[in-house]
Design an enzyme around this catalytic site. Sequence first.
Site, PDB file in Angstrom:
ATOM      1  N   ARG A 120       0.837  -1.201   0.000  1.00 41.50           N
ATOM      2  CA  ARG A 120       0.000   0.000   0.000  1.00 41.50           C
ATOM      3  C   ARG A 120       0.873   1.253   0.000  1.00 41.50           C
ATOM      4  NH1 ARG A 120      -1.840   4.057  -0.243  1.00 41.50           N
ATOM      5  NH2 ARG A 120      -3.750   5.000   0.565  1.00 41.50           N
ATOM      6  N   ILE A 134      -1.269   6.850   8.590  1.00 38.98           N
ATOM      7  CA  ILE A 134      -2.272   5.807   8.902  1.00 38.98           C
ATOM      8  C   ILE A 134      -2.066   4.649   7.951  1.00 38.98           C
ATOM      9  CG2 ILE A 134      -4.730   5.346   9.294  1.00 38.98           C
ATOM     10  CD1 ILE A 134      -5.192   8.325   9.434  1.00 38.98           C
ATOM     11  N   PRO A 135      -1.054   3.812   8.194  1.00 40.48           N
ATOM     12  CA  PRO A 135      -0.842   2.699   7.271  1.00 40.48           C
ATOM     13  C   PRO A 135      -1.993   1.708   7.364  1.00 40.48           C
ATOM     14  CG  PRO A 135       1.003   3.012   8.793  1.00 40.48           C
ATOM     15  CD  PRO A 135      -0.138   3.810   9.307  1.00 40.48           C
ATOM     16  N   HIS A 136      -2.401   1.237   6.184  1.00 39.10           N
ATOM     17  CA  HIS A 136      -3.454   0.224   6.169  1.00 39.10           C
ATOM     18  C   HIS A 136      -3.333  -0.569   4.886  1.00 39.10           C
ATOM     19  CE1 HIS A 136      -5.117   3.917   4.335  1.00 39.10           C
ATOM     20  NE2 HIS A 136      -5.512   3.072   3.408  1.00 39.10           N
ATOM     21  N   PRO A 137      -3.789  -1.828   4.902  1.00 36.76           N
ATOM     22  CA  PRO A 137      -3.734  -2.614   3.675  1.00 36.76           C
ATOM     23  C   PRO A 137      -4.764  -2.120   2.662  1.00 36.76           C
ATOM     24  CG  PRO A 137      -4.711  -3.891   5.445  1.00 36.76           C
ATOM     25  CD  PRO A 137      -4.333  -2.583   6.027  1.00 36.76           C
TER      26      PRO A 137
END
Lengths: 228, 273, 580
Positions: A120, A134-137
């Site tokens: 991502r 805000i790391p997210h898949p």
Amino acid sequence: MVLTIPEIAKCFGLSSNTVERWIRQGKIPIQRRNNSCIFNQSILEKWAENHHMPFEMTVENTGNELKYPVENLLAAMKRGRVFYNPDGTDVGTILQAAAFLIPDLKSNVKQKIYEKLVEREKLTSTGIGKGIAIPHPRICLSSIKESLITTCFLKKPIDFAAVDNEPVFVLFILLSPTVKTHLQLLSRLSFCLRDVSFVEFLKNCPSEDQLLTIIADFEKQFEKSNSF
Amino acid sequence: MQLFHIFRNTPLGRETLLQSIYFCNKIGASPIVYIPKFLKFLMYFENDVVQIDLDPSYLANPDTALKHADQLLEETGEKPKFFNPKNFTAATLPDVPTNFDFMCCPRSISDLSCKIGLGYIGPRVRRIVKSAHFPVLITSPAYKPWHSIAVLFGGSSNALNALRLGFRLKRLSNLPLEVFTQSEKESRDFYDAVIKAEGIGKEMDQYVTQWHIFDQGRFEHNLYEIPHDALVILGAYGHGLIRDFIFGSKMEKMQSEILNNFIIVGPNYRARN
Amino acid sequence: MDGKSDLKRWRHLANFSIFRSDDRLLLIFIGIIVGICSGIAAVVLNRSIFTLFDLLYSVYHYWWTFLFPAVGAALSSLFLEKIINEGAGHGVPEVVYSVSRRGGLLRLRSSYSRLISSCLTIGSGGSAGPEAPVVMSGAAIGSNIAKFFFLNDRQRITLVGCGAAGAISSIFNAPIAGMVFTIEVILGEWSAVNIIPIAIASVAGTEISRLLQGNQIAFSHHKFNIDFTDIMASIGLAVFAAAASILLTRLLKSMRQLSGQLPSPIWLRAATGGAAVGIIGLYLPVTLGEGYHCIQLTIEGLFEQGLMIAALATLAKIFATSLTLGSGGSGGIFAPCLVIGSLAGLFYHRGLVLLWPTVSWVNEGCFALLGMAGLISGMLQAPLTGIFLIVEITGGYEVILPLIIVSALATTICHYFEPASFYLKDLVERGQLLRPGTDAKVLTDLSVLELLETDCISVKQNMLLRDFINIVKKSHRNYFPVEDQETGHFLGMVYLDDIRPYIFDPIMYDAILLEQIMDSEVEVAYTDDDLFDVLRKMDKNQLFSIPVVQNNRFLGMISKATLLDKYRKELIVQTTHRCF
């Protein structure tokens, strides 16, 4: 079987007026006595099939379950816990360390989450500015049962290629099982982060309890406005 | 909610219309007025078609009818609504829809108004009551405001419907509601059991100011207890023709004794909330 | 539940468990009863007309007999208007109206009123037929029997059909004609669920008539040898019959208008018409009564007068019929059509013989038959009824080929001039002819209330845009009704499309009140509107949804999307015939 007209109307997803008229016109195999309707369930089901009507006997359930429960930011953050100073010097290593900090998950899942997070990041940075990321898949993970937000305060800010190019000092890793909860959480979180005083507060690297108290206050605000 | 009213352009008709308007104001309904152009019309109910032959006074002075009705209605402040028949069974036989919430009838529609005595309900009005799924408002001979609601409750299914309608009107008008029961054989427990079996005990406690149960005295005498300024709701008693003919119905007995406005709930009434 | 209604429960036949799933047996059973009753009604009427006619015309060489039809017509219209108090219509249109719109509900008084009034009209010599009154009675008997047993609309309509079929079958002793007439004219729908009880009722009606009057074929059978030239000639006859039926239709209409303009009371109008018929009858007695005797003569070739008399008789019968019916006499056009048809056929045949004397034509009885079929088909625009009726009442099958040609052609030609048949013309003009499974029927059955979508969130006129946006977030619709803060009256609509430019601009949030952005001149529909009108309103303004208002209060929205869904379901339910 005996049901009332509104109940039958609900089974067919029609208005009571229509069902009442159909009974009167004799188009539907139901007999009427006073305010109740008498019918044979298997015959009615067959009729519905022949006439391509949806028919479901859902009288017992009053339909409350249909509403999606609103995802609670506080609960998600509690589940994800707060961590300080993960090892690492660049985006990759930090994310790997952070991913393995996420509680209650098997290590192969954590590895997968790490890969997804990096994937991502390659697309565009999740650094949203003001030193926050805000790391997210990209795609919701089916292996996750409940949504969670893992907060990581970094030892020293690192370059995250954020939109304002500021080095990032805190990560909120957001994982959720469905897109809907993902969007709800993201929306609530970004509402909090829009608050300048909250960002200042984060810069002071607060303790887990302090952070959660503040989030609880925000939650109350959400409840009141009843939006999202 | 809508109340259907057939306008008679005579002083008697004025009283009736005033009464309808009063009723509508109290419960927040709006009157729909039909100024007949033919002496006959048909009402198609679920399992019956009723032909109503109006008496010739309904067509008296057709030129002033609209004006008169308009004047009376305008005082209510709302835009008067008139009904124009869209469907005709035959060229001079309009159909009147039956999807109103209430209908106002004088005590008799078909017979000359001079013949209307107390305690007489015309055969057509009876037939409407019998077939209609709406309650029928039978007005007092002269305009008579009312300030409370009285339900006559005798335990039958029609009476239960009358009671439900009483609750509904109570909610809409916020006037005190009293229930009157002439017990013939049964004790109060019987009536309590009936109420409970129907699951309306809560409403009964919540809405009813007082429940009078008379276990002695004749029905006619006890009627004195009903306030003179109450709207009386009663169920039509589904007597057969012969019994009606020989003994007269309770409905008529009531009519001959008290001059209040009545709402009669027929056997086909459908409770709405 | 009180004991009273327990006692009455046996009348709810359809609620018995054996009939609940399948009512076909029940309908057949009640259909037999209805067929018998209407058959008896038909026989009674037929006999009493016959007796009265015989009684009166035993003296018919006196000049004052022309007053008979006058008195009869006056009495008959007085009876209908004053005693029975029935808004006198033609009869058959009322049945069709009730079937298409009111679930077949008919008044009890209709089951005997027309019998008596038409007996007075026709028995006294008025030129009309007993069939329409009998159909009306039979239908009303069926409807009232259905009412007695608390049957639903579909079952009631079938029984109305049974009544009509029984009546026609009984009066002509022709079961197939009764069945076909009912289905073609009265019900307009061919489906197995209807046809079986109606067929049985036809049989019952015919059987009753045979028991009471003996099995007589109305007109005795003759053998005809039909050549190719005759078939060619029948094409000409079709044109001729069509012309006669158009003339009859037009005359009836203008006669009705003419008598409607007379200021006199109705009984006097009827009497005038009757007297005129009587005068015609003095010179041409064939025009009087229902005229079965005259048909007999023409078929058997015993109509002795010449070509011109035949032509005159045709015209006179047309006039007499329009006078009787147009001035308010009671009766149908079925029998007069047969008479006119037979006379026209006769005239045509004699014309042919005159023009081509060398060709060997089939005898004139055959052409009389063909003429009858042509007129029935032309007037009723029901070709099958014409064909089957003629085949049955003459018991001959040889004429079938020219019969089909004449019927089909006459129907087509008449349809060109008169788009709707005589029975249905009034209904079509009022837009009330609703055959099952048609767009009009579906739209009439669906009501505004059934299509209402009530999940709109209403807003107040002095709400800030900021608050409104929170509501938009919750709602899943694009339309928001605005209601008055105090009275709750409907003020207008806010369309999301209109306010898109503002909702992304936070500066506007506290600056704009909904009052400023709402559309207060919206088209609205009312609950008692016909869906047809609502749709037209939507089409005219190119709307996809429209708010519904009652008593100044907003009730919900109607949208074309929901309409499609409901429309489709309604159409399926109306056209799929039930196999449970």
